[in-house]
Design a protein around this motif. Structure first.
Motif, PDB file in Angstrom:
ATOM      1  N   TYR A   7       0.820  -1.217   0.000  1.00  0.00           N
ATOM      2  CA  TYR A   7       0.000   0.000   0.000  1.00  0.00           C
ATOM      3  C   TYR A   7       0.855   1.268   0.000  1.00  0.00           C
ATOM      4  N   ARG A   8       2.052   1.162  -0.512  1.00  0.00           N
ATOM      5  CA  ARG A   8       2.932   2.325  -0.591  1.00  0.00           C
ATOM      6  C   ARG A   8       2.309   3.372  -1.523  1.00  0.00           C
ATOM      7  N   PRO A   9       2.313   4.657  -1.154  1.00  0.00           N
ATOM      8  CA  PRO A   9       1.735   5.701  -2.008  1.00  0.00           C
ATOM      9  C   PRO A   9       2.364   5.689  -3.401  1.00  0.00           C
ATOM     10  N   GLN A  10       1.533   5.849  -4.418  1.00  0.00           N
ATOM     11  CA  GLN A  10       1.998   5.847  -5.806  1.00  0.00           C
ATOM     12  C   GLN A  10       1.775   7.189  -6.504  1.00  0.00           C
ATOM     13  N   ARG A  11       0.989   8.067  -5.892  1.00  0.00           N
ATOM     14  CA  ARG A  11       0.701   9.385  -6.457  1.00  0.00           C
ATOM     15  C   ARG A  11       0.840  10.445  -5.365  1.00  0.00           C
ATOM     16  N   ILE A  12       1.002  11.677  -5.777  1.00  0.00           N
ATOM     17  CA  ILE A  12       1.115  12.755  -4.790  1.00  0.00           C
ATOM     18  C   ILE A  12      -0.131  12.800  -3.913  1.00  0.00           C
ATOM     19  N   ASP A  13      -1.299  12.558  -4.519  1.00  0.00           N
ATOM     20  CA  ASP A  13      -2.547  12.589  -3.749  1.00  0.00           C
ATOM     21  C   ASP A  13      -2.579  11.532  -2.650  1.00  0.00           C
ATOM     22  N   PHE A 210       4.447   6.358   9.735  1.00  0.00           N
ATOM     23  CA  PHE A 210       3.490   5.564   8.957  1.00  0.00           C
ATOM     24  C   PHE A 210       3.942   4.105   8.890  1.00  0.00           C
ATOM     25  N   ARG A 211       5.229   3.914   8.648  1.00  0.00           N
ATOM     26  CA  ARG A 211       5.751   2.552   8.499  1.00  0.00           C
ATOM     27  C   ARG A 211       5.550   1.735   9.769  1.00  0.00           C
ATOM     28  N   ASP A 212       5.851   2.336  10.928  1.00  0.00           N
ATOM     29  CA  ASP A 212       5.692   1.600  12.185  1.00  0.00           C
ATOM     30  C   ASP A 212       4.231   1.265  12.448  1.00  0.00           C
ATOM     31  N   ALA A 213       3.333   2.220  12.135  1.00  0.00           N
ATOM     32  CA  ALA A 213       1.902   1.989  12.355  1.00  0.00           C
ATOM     33  C   ALA A 213       1.407   0.815  11.515  1.00  0.00           C
ATOM     34  N   ILE A 214       1.816   0.786  10.243  1.00  0.00           N
ATOM     35  CA  ILE A 214       1.363  -0.294   9.352  1.00  0.00           C
ATOM     36  C   ILE A 214       1.979  -1.629   9.754  1.00  0.00           C
ATOM     37  N   LYS A 215       3.212  -1.606  10.233  1.00  0.00           N
ATOM     38  CA  LYS A 215       3.836  -2.842  10.729  1.00  0.00           C
ATOM     39  C   LYS A 215       3.084  -3.389  11.935  1.00  0.00           C
ATOM     40  N   ILE A 216       2.678  -2.491  12.835  1.00  0.00           N
ATOM     41  CA  ILE A 216       1.905  -2.913  14.014  1.00  0.00           C
ATOM     42  C   ILE A 216       0.581  -3.535  13.567  1.00  0.00           C
ATOM     43  N   LEU A 217      -0.105  -2.881  12.625  1.00  0.00           N
ATOM     44  CA  LEU A 217      -1.377  -3.411  12.121  1.00  0.00           C
ATOM     45  C   LEU A 217      -1.180  -4.796  11.512  1.00  0.00           C
TER      46      LEU A 217
END
Length: 292
Positions: A7-13, A210-217
């Motif tokens: 789910y890494r961002p692919q666009r500026i939005d 963000f990375r730590d939060a997603i790893k926890i999830l």
């Protein structure tokens, strides 16, 4: 594939830090892309993801209104991580002057395809003084076909002359609403049942990353598919409330020997002490505010 990569961002939005989105959008609207950027901020705030998105903008064959098409050869190869003209270098493991000399020689070569080459140098502050000075010469007189994106968690360790040659994009610690937005994308994509209050609990302990939060999830979902606040709190803090109450009582009673035993007990249970301390400070803060 891990959630963070999937789910890494692919666009500026897709970038969740509003100030970063606005800065990049304004630069792109100006139609004058600087030859060097400095992405500075804490770990896990999306610097590398933003660098790859910027690389797409620079190299896209069918860009419209400053947005990459995501369909051309350049966009697809950057997403896949195999674009020959987007070179990523980790300065933590390639920090010597010889590494930068190789880079300087490669920079002179024309792109394999498209019009631009993009060099992403991560943790650039790890370069030695000699290597930094060698890189500076390239930044001062870069070939027209090259764009540098320097990323660092410690911009103050960079030599001033490098900082002055690059356009700074500041990545601040992610705020809880921004982290929750990022987590929500993953939750929807994976069909995970979890409420917003529980997502906030995860955001609270992610330390602005963000990375730590997603790893926890992701770690939580490996245990259960349906995540409620009680399970998440127990998982993260190992019965945090009971431990906190006991710990605070020992502080009040001024029993340092028992406090040290309690710390040893928490460590033996596998409690993450940084999370425990953050919770302890949060409890003291609430107590002070309630008195006010």
């Amino acid at each position: 594939m891990t959630f963070y990569l999937k789910y890494r961002p692919q666009r500026i939005d897709d970038l969740d830090i509003a100030s970063v989105r606005e800065s990049l959008v304004n630069i792109i609207k100006s139609k004058e892309i600087p030859h060097a950027f400095l992405f500075a901020g804490p770990k896990g705030t999306g610097k590398t993801s933003a660098a790859r998105i910027l690389a797409k903008i620079v190299k896209c064959e069918n860009i419209k209104n400053g947005k990459p098409c995501e369909k051309c050869k350049q966009c697809k190869s950057i997403t896949a991580g195999n674009n020959l003209d987007v070179v990523e270098m980790d300065a933590a493991s390639h920090r010597g002057i010889d590494d930068v000399r190789i880079l300087r020689d490669a920079v002179k070569l024309s792109p394999v395809s498209a019009k631009k080459k993009v060099y992403i140098i991560d943790e650039v502050h790890m370069l030695t003084t000699e290597a930094s000075n060698a890189l500076l010469k390239t930044l001062e007189e870069p070939p027209e076909h090259v764009v540098f994106i320097l990323a660092t968690t410690n911009p103050e360790k960079l030599i001033e002359t490098i900082r002055s040659r690059a356009t700074l994009i500041q990545f601040n610690r992610a705020k809880n609403p921004e982290i929750i937005n990022s987590l929500t994308r993953v939750v929807k994509g994976e069909g995970i049942k979890i409420d917003k209050d529980t997502l906030k609990l995860i955001a609270d302990v992610s330390d602005g990353s963000f990375r730590d939060a997603i790893k926890i999830l992701e770690q939580l979902t490996s245990e259960h598919k349906n995540l409620d606040a009680l399970f998440v709190e127990k998982f993260l803090f190992q019965n945090r409330t009971a431990d906190l109450d006991k710990f605070i009582n020992l502080i009040v009673k001024k029993q340092p020997a028992d406090l040290l035993k309690e710390v040893e007990s928490l460590v033996a249970k596998g409690v993450a002490m940084d999370n425990f301390l953050e919770s302890l400070l949060g409890r003291f803060r609430k107590a002070l505010l309630s008195k006010v």
